[in-house]
Motif scaffolding. Structure first.
Motif, mmCIF file in Angstrom:
data_model
loop_
_atom_site.group_PDB
_atom_site.id
_atom_site.type_symbol
_atom_site.label_atom_id
_atom_site.label_comp_id
_atom_site.label_asym_id
_atom_site.label_seq_id
_atom_site.Cartn_x
_atom_site.Cartn_y
_atom_site.Cartn_z
ATOM 1 N N VAL A 2 0.855 -1.180 0.000
ATOM 2 C CA VAL A 2 0.000 0.000 0.000
ATOM 3 C C VAL A 2 0.898 1.238 0.000
ATOM 4 C CG1 VAL A 2 -1.771 1.284 1.240
ATOM 5 C CG2 VAL A 2 -1.805 -1.223 1.248
ATOM 6 N N LEU A 3 0.722 2.057 -1.023
ATOM 7 C CA LEU A 3 1.520 3.272 -1.142
ATOM 8 C C LEU A 3 0.673 4.501 -0.918
ATOM 9 C CD1 LEU A 3 3.740 2.823 -4.316
ATOM 10 C CD2 LEU A 3 4.424 2.662 -1.934
ATOM 11 N N THR A 4 1.295 5.494 -0.323
ATOM 12 C CA THR A 4 0.715 6.828 -0.249
ATOM 13 C C THR A 4 1.604 7.717 -1.106
ATOM 14 O OG1 THR A 4 -0.008 6.437 2.021
ATOM 15 C CG2 THR A 4 0.115 8.730 1.287
ATOM 16 N N ILE A 5 0.991 8.448 -2.022
ATOM 17 C CA ILE A 5 1.743 9.389 -2.845
ATOM 18 C C ILE A 5 1.341 10.791 -2.424
ATOM 19 C CG2 ILE A 5 2.168 10.247 -5.175
ATOM 20 C CD1 ILE A 5 1.787 7.401 -6.187
ATOM 21 N N ARG A 6 2.350 11.610 -2.120
ATOM 22 C CA ARG A 6 2.084 12.977 -1.670
ATOM 23 C C ARG A 6 3.157 13.909 -2.199
ATOM 24 N NH1 ARG A 6 5.444 14.846 2.377
ATOM 25 N NH2 ARG A 6 6.589 13.278 3.571
ATOM 26 N N LEU A 63 9.796 6.430 3.298
ATOM 27 C CA LEU A 63 10.032 6.841 1.929
ATOM 28 C C LEU A 63 10.605 5.662 1.146
ATOM 29 C CD1 LEU A 63 10.096 9.117 -0.183
ATOM 30 C CD2 LEU A 63 12.416 9.645 0.634
ATOM 31 N N VAL A 64 9.904 5.255 0.086
ATOM 32 C CA VAL A 64 10.364 4.133 -0.736
ATOM 33 C C VAL A 64 10.658 4.556 -2.179
ATOM 34 C CG1 VAL A 64 9.273 2.353 0.689
ATOM 35 C CG2 VAL A 64 7.990 3.370 -1.216
ATOM 36 N N TYR A 85 13.242 -1.826 -2.558
ATOM 37 C CA TYR A 85 11.824 -1.831 -2.928
ATOM 38 C C TYR A 85 11.589 -1.874 -4.439
ATOM 39 C CZ TYR A 85 10.870 -0.780 1.944
ATOM 40 O OH TYR A 85 10.794 -0.841 3.313
ATOM 41 N N THR A 86 12.587 -2.269 -5.199
ATOM 42 C CA THR A 86 12.411 -2.314 -6.651
ATOM 43 C C THR A 86 11.505 -3.482 -7.047
ATOM 44 O OG1 THR A 86 14.396 -3.660 -6.939
ATOM 45 C CG2 THR A 86 14.657 -1.269 -7.112
ATOM 46 N N ARG A 87 10.980 -3.390 -8.258
ATOM 47 C CA ARG A 87 10.136 -4.444 -8.859
ATOM 48 C C ARG A 87 8.845 -4.686 -8.089
ATOM 49 N NH1 ARG A 87 12.328 -5.002 -13.615
ATOM 50 N NH2 ARG A 87 14.548 -5.323 -13.635
ATOM 51 N N ARG A 88 8.313 -3.601 -7.502
ATOM 52 C CA ARG A 88 7.037 -3.700 -6.777
ATOM 53 C C ARG A 88 5.996 -2.726 -7.332
ATOM 54 N NH1 ARG A 88 8.867 -4.475 -0.461
ATOM 55 N NH2 ARG A 88 10.635 -5.817 -0.901
ATOM 56 N N GLY A 89 6.286 -2.127 -8.478
ATOM 57 C CA GLY A 89 5.333 -1.225 -9.113
ATOM 58 C C GLY A 89 5.373 0.209 -8.608
ATOM 59 N N ILE A 90 6.331 0.526 -7.755
ATOM 60 C CA ILE A 90 6.401 1.868 -7.172
ATOM 61 C C ILE A 90 6.722 2.906 -8.243
ATOM 62 C CG2 ILE A 90 7.657 3.337 -5.531
ATOM 63 C CD1 ILE A 90 8.042 0.688 -3.851
ATOM 64 N N ALA A 91 7.739 2.651 -9.046
ATOM 65 C CA ALA A 91 8.124 3.605 -10.093
ATOM 66 C C ALA A 91 6.984 3.797 -11.089
ATOM 67 C CB ALA A 91 9.390 3.125 -10.806
ATOM 68 N N THR A 92 6.309 2.720 -11.424
ATOM 69 C CA THR A 92 5.174 2.812 -12.358
ATOM 70 C C THR A 92 4.067 3.677 -11.775
ATOM 71 O OG1 THR A 92 5.701 0.652 -13.297
ATOM 72 C CG2 THR A 92 3.453 1.472 -13.629
#
Length: 181
Positions: A2-6, A63-64, A85-92
């Motif tokens: 679960v990500l929060t983007i701010r 922060l990831v 935390y790579t390859r978990r869809g964060i950059a996408t």
């Protein structure tokens, strides 16, 4: 995950710079030599926060990752994810969020000067290679790839009005007002 983007604030600069340093030093080491990596880290640290929008990706307030868009052009300044935390869809998710923001501001394309390391990532999201380039940073030549992605505005969004059409409309309006006086 679960990500929060701010949006980033001034208090976030130190953690951003540390994450960026780690991402560059670890994730780019197969594409750049140590001297190039040091030059990239130094140049990116000096650029952070200057006329750019910075979005943070956090997991449980850790922060990831983060992404940046240079303002007012909306050129992508970078997308960085902590090496753990790579390859978990964060950059996408970060880039998709920036893309939506650019579309809301009626931008017709996104561009990025990508590291060699990130080219495949950007291509997977629809960016196309425009040209190879290189920069001299702190005494080291850094090869990069300029890339672009056309954006599609939704039909409900107003299209950009040509400046010539806008001037013509203003001229007609002024002429009508003068005739009424």
């Amino acid at each position: 995950m679960v990500l929060t983007i701010r949006l980033a604030g001034p208090q976030d600069l130190e953690p951003i710079l540390e994450l960026q340093r780690q991402a560059i030093q670890v994730l780019c080491r197969q594409d750049y030599c140590p001297r190039q990596l040091d030059a990239i880290v130094l140049s990116q640290q000096r650029a952070r926060g200057l006329s750019e929008l910075i979005l943070l990706a956090e997991n449980e307030q850790n922060l990831v990752g983060f992404s940046t868009a240079l303002l007012p052009t909306w050129e992508i300044g970078g997308v960085y994810v902590h090496p753990d935390y790579t390859r978990r869809g964060i950059a996408t998710q970060l880039l998709t969020y920036l893309e939506r923001q650019a579309i809301e501001r009626r931008r017709r394309k996104l561009s990025v000067t990508s590291s060699i390391t990130a080219v495949a990532f950007y291509q997977s999201l629809g960016f196309q290679v425009i040209r190879k380039t290189k920069f001299l940073m702190y005494g080291a030549w850094i090869p990069c790839i300029e890339m672009e992605k056309p954006l599609t505005l939704s039909p409900t969004q107003p299209q950009d009005i040509s400046p010539l059409l806008l001037w013509c409309c203003a001229f007609v309006l002024v002429a009508l007002l003068l005739m009424l006086l």
